[in-house]
Design a protein around this motif. Structure first.
Motif, PDB file in Angstrom:
ATOM      1  N   ARG A  14     -14.692 -26.155 -12.994  1.00  0.00           N
ATOM      2  CA  ARG A  14     -15.643 -25.746 -11.832  1.00  0.00           C
ATOM      3  C   ARG A  14     -15.242 -24.477 -10.861  1.00  0.00           C
ATOM      4  O   ARG A  14     -16.306 -24.287  -9.979  1.00  0.00           O
ATOM      5  N   GLY A  15     -14.144 -24.108 -11.092  1.00  0.00           N
ATOM      6  CA  GLY A  15     -13.614 -22.906 -10.315  1.00  0.00           C
ATOM      7  C   GLY A  15     -13.261 -23.302  -9.006  1.00  0.00           C
ATOM      8  O   GLY A  15     -13.147 -22.523  -7.919  1.00  0.00           O
ATOM      9  N   LEU A  16     -13.053 -24.631  -8.446  1.00  0.00           N
ATOM     10  CA  LEU A  16     -12.648 -25.078  -7.388  1.00  0.00           C
ATOM     11  C   LEU A  16     -11.011 -24.650  -7.197  1.00  0.00           C
ATOM     12  O   LEU A  16     -10.422 -24.884  -7.896  1.00  0.00           O
ATOM     13  N   ARG A  17     -10.689 -24.249  -5.952  1.00  0.00           N
ATOM     14  CA  ARG A  17      -9.383 -23.855  -5.530  1.00  0.00           C
ATOM     15  C   ARG A  17      -8.954 -24.834  -4.549  1.00  0.00           C
ATOM     16  O   ARG A  17      -8.896 -24.623  -3.450  1.00  0.00           O
ATOM     17  N   ILE A  18      -8.297 -26.072  -5.041  1.00  0.00           N
ATOM     18  CA  ILE A  18      -8.071 -27.193  -4.063  1.00  0.00           C
ATOM     19  C   ILE A  18      -6.557 -27.443  -4.534  1.00  0.00           C
ATOM     20  O   ILE A  18      -6.003 -27.359  -5.642  1.00  0.00           O
ATOM     21  N   LEU A  70      -6.496 -37.858   5.965  1.00  0.00           N
ATOM     22  CA  LEU A  70      -6.040 -36.584   4.915  1.00  0.00           C
ATOM     23  C   LEU A  70      -6.468 -36.860   3.356  1.00  0.00           C
ATOM     24  O   LEU A  70      -6.828 -35.969   2.673  1.00  0.00           O
ATOM     25  N   SER A  71      -6.032 -38.274   3.068  1.00  0.00           N
ATOM     26  CA  SER A  71      -6.221 -38.606   1.690  1.00  0.00           C
ATOM     27  C   SER A  71      -7.736 -38.682   1.308  1.00  0.00           C
ATOM     28  O   SER A  71      -7.914 -38.290   0.290  1.00  0.00           O
ATOM     29  N   VAL A  72      -8.431 -38.837   2.191  1.00  0.00           N
ATOM     30  CA  VAL A  72     -10.113 -39.001   2.056  1.00  0.00           C
ATOM     31  C   VAL A  72     -10.495 -37.705   1.847  1.00  0.00           C
ATOM     32  O   VAL A  72     -11.244 -37.274   0.952  1.00  0.00           O
ATOM     33  N   GLN A  73     -10.014 -36.629   2.863  1.00  0.00           N
ATOM     34  CA  GLN A  73     -10.530 -35.243   2.758  1.00  0.00           C
ATOM     35  C   GLN A  73      -9.990 -34.844   1.005  1.00  0.00           C
ATOM     36  O   GLN A  73     -10.564 -34.014   0.641  1.00  0.00           O
ATOM     37  N   ALA A  74      -8.819 -35.065   0.693  1.00  0.00           N
ATOM     38  CA  ALA A  74      -8.483 -34.649  -0.652  1.00  0.00           C
ATOM     39  C   ALA A  74      -9.221 -35.068  -1.601  1.00  0.00           C
ATOM     40  O   ALA A  74      -9.595 -34.389  -2.742  1.00  0.00           O
ATOM     41  N   VAL A  75      -9.723 -36.420  -1.572  1.00  0.00           N
ATOM     42  CA  VAL A  75     -10.648 -37.010  -2.548  1.00  0.00           C
ATOM     43  C   VAL A  75     -11.837 -36.245  -2.576  1.00  0.00           C
ATOM     44  O   VAL A  75     -12.625 -35.961  -3.490  1.00  0.00           O
ATOM     45  N   LYS A  76     -12.422 -35.929  -1.407  1.00  0.00           N
ATOM     46  CA  LYS A  76     -13.647 -35.342  -1.310  1.00  0.00           C
ATOM     47  C   LYS A  76     -13.512 -33.884  -1.887  1.00  0.00           C
ATOM     48  O   LYS A  76     -14.707 -33.295  -2.055  1.00  0.00           O
ATOM     49  N   ALA A  77     -12.495 -33.155  -1.684  1.00  0.00           N
ATOM     50  CA  ALA A  77     -12.363 -31.475  -2.027  1.00  0.00           C
ATOM     51  C   ALA A  77     -12.627 -31.524  -3.729  1.00  0.00           C
ATOM     52  O   ALA A  77     -13.106 -30.551  -3.898  1.00  0.00           O
ATOM     53  N   TYR A  78     -12.465 -32.808  -4.300  1.00  0.00           N
ATOM     54  CA  TYR A  78     -13.019 -32.683  -5.745  1.00  0.00           C
ATOM     55  C   TYR A  78     -14.447 -32.520  -6.039  1.00  0.00           C
ATOM     56  O   TYR A  78     -14.846 -32.141  -7.021  1.00  0.00           O
ATOM     57  N   GLU A  79     -15.196 -33.016  -4.908  1.00  0.00           N
ATOM     58  CA  GLU A  79     -16.572 -32.793  -4.991  1.00  0.00           C
ATOM     59  C   GLU A  79     -17.108 -33.413  -6.230  1.00  0.00           C
ATOM     60  O   GLU A  79     -17.877 -33.233  -6.939  1.00  0.00           O
ATOM     61  N   GLY A 125      -0.028 -36.286  -0.903  1.00  0.00           N
ATOM     62  CA  GLY A 125      -0.358 -36.009   0.665  1.00  0.00           C
ATOM     63  C   GLY A 125      -1.333 -34.617   0.563  1.00  0.00           C
ATOM     64  O   GLY A 125      -1.332 -34.114  -0.366  1.00  0.00           O
ATOM     65  N   GLY A 126      -1.615 -34.368   1.842  1.00  0.00           N
ATOM     66  CA  GLY A 126      -2.457 -33.086   2.153  1.00  0.00           C
ATOM     67  C   GLY A 126      -3.844 -33.499   1.999  1.00  0.00           C
ATOM     68  O   GLY A 126      -4.123 -34.568   1.698  1.00  0.00           O
ATOM     69  N   ASP A 127      -4.528 -32.622   2.592  1.00  0.00           N
ATOM     70  CA  ASP A 127      -6.103 -32.760   2.499  1.00  0.00           C
ATOM     71  C   ASP A 127      -6.798 -32.026   1.535  1.00  0.00           C
ATOM     72  O   ASP A 127      -7.940 -31.855   1.740  1.00  0.00           O
ATOM     73  N   GLY A 128      -6.102 -31.493   0.537  1.00  0.00           N
ATOM     74  CA  GLY A 128      -6.671 -30.836  -0.690  1.00  0.00           C
ATOM     75  C   GLY A 128      -6.852 -29.218  -0.500  1.00  0.00           C
ATOM     76  O   GLY A 128      -7.310 -28.693  -1.573  1.00  0.00           O
ATOM     77  N   THR A 129      -6.520 -28.881   0.788  1.00  0.00           N
ATOM     78  CA  THR A 129      -6.708 -27.450   0.842  1.00  0.00           C
ATOM     79  C   THR A 129      -5.250 -26.564   0.463  1.00  0.00           C
ATOM     80  O   THR A 129      -4.248 -27.165   0.625  1.00  0.00           O
ATOM     81  N   LEU A 130      -5.681 -25.616  -0.047  1.00  0.00           N
ATOM     82  CA  LEU A 130      -4.428 -24.479  -0.402  1.00  0.00           C
ATOM     83  C   LEU A 130      -4.312 -23.344   0.676  1.00  0.00           C
ATOM     84  O   LEU A 130      -5.154 -22.722   1.333  1.00  0.00           O
ATOM     85  N   ALA A 131      -3.001 -23.033   0.937  1.00  0.00           N
ATOM     86  CA  ALA A 131      -2.706 -22.037   1.828  1.00  0.00           C
ATOM     87  C   ALA A 131      -3.237 -20.724   1.004  1.00  0.00           C
ATOM     88  O   ALA A 131      -3.414 -20.682  -0.135  1.00  0.00           O
ATOM     89  N   ALA A 132      -3.700 -19.599   1.842  1.00  0.00           N
ATOM     90  CA  ALA A 132      -4.144 -18.449   1.287  1.00  0.00           C
ATOM     91  C   ALA A 132      -3.264 -17.833   0.282  1.00  0.00           C
ATOM     92  O   ALA A 132      -2.135 -17.704   0.459  1.00  0.00           O
ATOM     93  N   GLY A 133      -3.726 -17.429  -1.025  1.00  0.00           N
ATOM     94  CA  GLY A 133      -2.882 -16.967  -2.047  1.00  0.00           C
ATOM     95  C   GLY A 133      -2.049 -17.933  -2.888  1.00  0.00           C
ATOM     96  O   GLY A 133      -1.419 -17.774  -3.854  1.00  0.00           O
ATOM     97  N   GLN A 134      -2.323 -19.269  -2.622  1.00  0.00           N
ATOM     98  CA  GLN A 134      -1.377 -20.163  -3.084  1.00  0.00           C
ATOM     99  C   GLN A 134      -2.237 -20.739  -4.564  1.00  0.00           C
ATOM    100  O   GLN A 134      -3.400 -20.632  -4.345  1.00  0.00           O
TER     101      GLN A 134
END
Length: 164
Positions: free
Chosen positions: A90-94, A26-35, A100-109
């Motif tokens: 850059r308009g990312l919504r992460i 999950l930590s790896v995914q969170a880092v990757k979410a930043y692109e 913790g977590g994988d960088g994804t937001l819940a819908a509407g968060q």
């Protein structure tokens, strides 16, 4: 005040690292979410970051190698601010993945970028304070005689042996 600054920064780092270390994928995914980083680098950062956070946090809480730890922690916080600002620009919504977590937001968060940047900016100030001033009586640096003593200068400020 320095004791407060180093305990605040150290406590946050330990909490952040502890919450990530049990779920490295999950930590790896969170880092990757930043692109921002290439895949292999993002993977290494995702695995290494929780360890670095815990080690820096422990050093700060203990008051051991306080100034060096505070400088490294401050640079880390600045990198976090830059990463969050970049994602926002850059308009990312992460989710920042800070705790913790994988960088994804819940819908509407709401990503809460401004709040995260202000929090990390405050931690940069804690790091700067801890790096600038002696660590306090309760720090291991002080107990072991590694801290600057009041009224004494760093070697860089004054070299008594070279007054020519």
């Amino acid at each position: 005040m320095t004791t407060f600054a180093r305990l605040m920064l150290g406590g946050v780092l330990i909490a952040a690292g502890w919450l990530k270390i049990g779920a490295p994928a999950l930590s790896v995914q969170a880092v990757k979410a930043y692109e921002l980083l290439p895949g292999g680098v993002a993977t290494a950062v995702g695995y290494g970051l929780p360890i670095l956070e815990i080690v820096l946090g422990a050093l700060l809480v203990l008051g051991l190698l306080t100034r060096v730890s505070a400088v490294v922690a401050g640079l880390l916080m600045l990198a976090f601010v830059a990463g969050i600002a970049s994602a926002w620009a850059r308009g990312l919504r992460i989710d920042c993945g800070c705790f913790g977590g994988d960088g994804t937001l819940a819908a509407g968060q709401d990503p809460g970028y401004l709040t995260e940047m202000l929090r990390d900016g405050g931690l940069v100030l804690c790091a700067a304070w801890a790096a600038r001033f002696p660590p306090g009586r309760l720090a291991l640096d002080s107990v072991l005689g590694l801290a600057d003593r009041p009224g004494h200068h760093d070697l860089h400020d004054h070299d008594e042996g070279n007054d020519s």
